[in-house]
Design an enzyme around this catalytic site. Structure first.
Site, PDB file in Angstrom:
ATOM      1  N   HIS A 181       0.711  -0.991  -0.499  1.00 32.72           N
ATOM      2  CA  HIS A 181      -0.026  -0.117   0.288  1.00 32.72           C
ATOM      3  C   HIS A 181       0.388   1.094  -0.407  1.00 32.72           C
ATOM      4  CE1 HIS A 181      -3.598  -2.513   0.537  1.00 32.72           C
ATOM      5  NE2 HIS A 181      -4.071  -1.148  -0.182  1.00 32.72           N
ATOM      6  N   CYS A 487      -8.250  -2.390 -13.774  1.00 34.94           N
ATOM      7  CA  CYS A 487      -8.019  -1.291 -12.883  1.00 34.94           C
ATOM      8  C   CYS A 487      -7.034  -1.450 -11.717  1.00 34.94           C
ATOM      9  CB  CYS A 487      -9.050  -0.906 -11.878  1.00 34.94           C
ATOM     10  SG  CYS A 487      -9.873  -2.187 -10.925  1.00 34.94           S
TER      11      CYS A 487
HETATM   12  C1  PEP Z   1      -6.526  -5.067  -7.488  1.00 33.66           C
HETATM   13  O1  PEP Z   1      -6.763  -6.528  -6.913  1.00 33.66           O
HETATM   14  O2  PEP Z   1      -5.752  -5.333  -8.666  1.00 33.66           O
HETATM   15  C2  PEP Z   1      -7.576  -3.944  -7.227  1.00 33.66           C
HETATM   16  C3  PEP Z   1      -7.678  -2.867  -8.122  1.00 33.66           C
HETATM   17  O3  PEP Z   1      -7.606  -3.776  -6.078  1.00 33.66           O
HETATM   18  P1  PEP Z   1      -6.880  -3.367  -4.642  1.00 33.66           P
HETATM   19  O4  PEP Z   1      -5.686  -3.146  -5.069  1.00 33.66           O
HETATM   20  O5  PEP Z   1      -7.648  -2.260  -3.805  1.00 33.66           O
HETATM   21  O6  PEP Z   1      -6.765  -4.980  -3.594  1.00 33.66           O
END
Ligand code: PEP
Ligand code: MG
Length: 535
Positions: A181, A487
């Protein structure tokens, strides 16, 4: 000759040069007074001063950061935290040792806690421990000099958010992962970052050249290293500036295929300074950050969603229902699990807590009248989950209609991030759209955790197995007229974009900072295979 060199994995692309600033407090030197009463007074003053510094930081913090800092002030004010240190001082210890030892015990207790929330808070405690030590020793606050290159074992999102990145700087970490993150935060703010950098031989204040395009760090550079850095960073800057000039243009490949490029955001503040003309809408609004400090009420959520929808006008805004769990614990909501990435996260958790899910559904249904909203469910694995989520939205819509409250039912789609769905999407053809979550899809297909740098070499979206699944989902969507987007972070990665286009994707969602280079990469790529013309 340069003093030393090291290499690492690129977590956020870019170049930075500046003085090195180590996050560790090992260098702190404390001069004890030898008098117990004086030591107690010093510790009390350091605690007060540390709390004041955090309060000052809070004044310029955004909502997300403020909640984290608030927790730190509460801890600093908590008498029970400092009590063991004062007891040790009374027994003859100096203030710095007494505080360090007391905090080491406390941190260990948090790290060993069963509850993931408390484990996650151990990094806040480390922050607090170091801050008070610096106050005791008269060492400057953890405010790196302008444009400093921050080095350390790891960096918490808290620490990242508390730093001022507006004047440049970069990050070099021994641990960490490009999919963590804090790496996502760094990319969204265009802060160059490397992870997995072992053996950095350097001292605080050394001049460092950080090349977070090719993955190298040079400490105390010689003239030749400086020249190479200047030329590579200038070339990168030119590419970004050139791309920036065309960022409002529609993204079209060399072979004439138009690609939608949308943005990923975490909170309304992310669109405040974003030029709407530079993107085709919001492809992913994560809502976990709204849930970061407890469960937000309907009014708070409605206001946040409405702000983004009004900003976007008639462009689409895809808001994802909360994807808590995994590496995103929410106190009082997520459970303590031994393997949270395979546990009750995303839609699984929402369906198990209809009291919480209903509040988000109502806020979204009401916000939908203010723009072109699409709602997306995370971690969907089987058709029943989509059906149950849709049913809950229908029920809440009925309730709002009965109460005469304006609302609208948005299209309901799903993230494709669980391999079961990518392998066999037929069962989920009822979804209004698919958005491929390549971050999770990659970690699940490759069995390589997104938070673990030791396996980051395996966590590669370009692996043929992952690309094959993405291609299969794109073809399925095209055949069934289900719009497919992506995404995950790969969408903004120039190294991955050509493969994603070849796999058949025609819509990508990227962080705002990645828009210029993502569009430029698309403009230089082919969407069709030149051999057989297949898309
Ligand atoms: C993903 O898993 O690619 C996504 C966009 O969701 P997150 O990164 O929030 O798990
Ligand atoms: Mg995901």
């Amino acid at each position: 000759m340069s003093k030393s060199r090291a290499s690492g994995s690129v977590a956020s692309i870019g170049y930075a040069s500046g003085p090195l600033f180590f996050l560790s407090v090992d260098a702190v030197a404390y001069m004890p007074s030898g008098v117990a009463d004086e030591e107690a007074v010093r510790l009390r003053a350091a605690l007060t001063s540390a709390a004041e510094s955090v309060a000052t930081l809070m004044q310029s913090a955004d909502e997300e950061a403020a909640g984290i800092l608030e927790f730190q002030i509460a801890m600093l004010d908590d008498e029970s935290l400092s009590e063991p240190a004062f007891a040790a001082i009374a027994a003859g210890a100096n203030a710095a040792d007494a505080w360090s030892d007391a905090m080491a015990d406390e941190i260990q207790g948090y790290e060993a806690a069963e509850d993931a929330y408390f484990r996650a808070r151990s990094s806040d405690l480390r922050d607090i421990a170091a801050r008070v030590l610096r106050k005791l020793s008269g060492v400057a606050e953890l405010a790196p000099p302008q444009g400093a290159i921050i080095a350390g074992k790891d960096l918490t999102p808290t620490q990242f958010l508390a730093m001022d990145w507006t004047r440049g700087g970069g990050i070099v970490l021994k641990a960490g992962s490009p999919a963590s993150h804090v790496a996502m935060l760094a990319r969204s703010r265009a802060v160059p970052m490397l992870v997995g950098v072992d053996s950095l031989e350097a001292a605080n204040g050394d001049l460092v050249l950080l090349d977070a395009e090719h993955g190298s760090v040079v400490v105390g550079p010689d003239a030749e290293a400086q020249r190479a850095f200047m030329s590579a960073s200038a070339a990168h800057r030119d590419r970004v500036q050139h791309a920036q000039l065309r960022v409002r243009d529609r993204a079209v490949t060399v072979d004439g295929v138009a690609i939608d490029v949308l943005v990923n955001i975490a909170e309304p503040a992310d669109v405040r300074s974003l030029d709407l003309a530079s993107c085709d809408g919001v492809g992913l609004m994560r809502t976990e950050f709204l849930f970061g400090h407890g469960l937000p009420d309907e009014a708070t959520q409605y206001a946040a969603y409405r702000t983004v929808l009004e900003w976007a006008g008639d462009k689409p805004v895809t808001i994802r229902t909360v994807d808590a769990g995994g590496d995103k614990p929410v106190p009082g909501y997520t459970l303590d699990e031994t393997n949270p990435f395979l546990g009750l996260r995303g839609i699984r958790l929402s369906l198990s807590r209809p009291d919480v899910f209903r509040v988000q559904a109502r806020a979204l249904l009401r916000a939908a009248v203010h723009g072109n909203l699409k709602v997306m469910f995370p971690m969907v694995t089987i058709a029943r989950e989509l059906a149950e989520a849709a049913q809950l939205f229908e029920l809440e819509a009925k309730g709002l209609a009965a109460a005469g409250i304006p609302h609208r039912m948005p299209p309901l789609g799903i993230m494709v991030e669980v391999p079961a769905v990518a392998i066999s999407p037929e069962g989920l053809a009822a979804a209004a759209f698919f958005s491929i979550g390549s971050n999770d899809l990659t970690q699940y297909v490759m069995a390589a955790g997104r938070d673990n740098n030791a396996v980051s070499m395996l966590n590669d979206v370009r692996n043929p197995a992952v690309i094959a699944l993405i291609g299969q989902v794109a073809r399925f969507g095209a055949a069934k007229a289900i719009p497919v987007s992506l995404c995950g972070d790969a969408g903004g990665d120039p190294a991955a974009i050509p493969a994603l286009l070849k796999a058949g994707l025609r819509s990508l969602s990227v962080t705002p900072a990645q828009l210029p280079l993502a569009k430029a990469t698309i403009a230089a790529s082919r969407a069709m295979d030149p051999i057989d013309g297949a898309a």
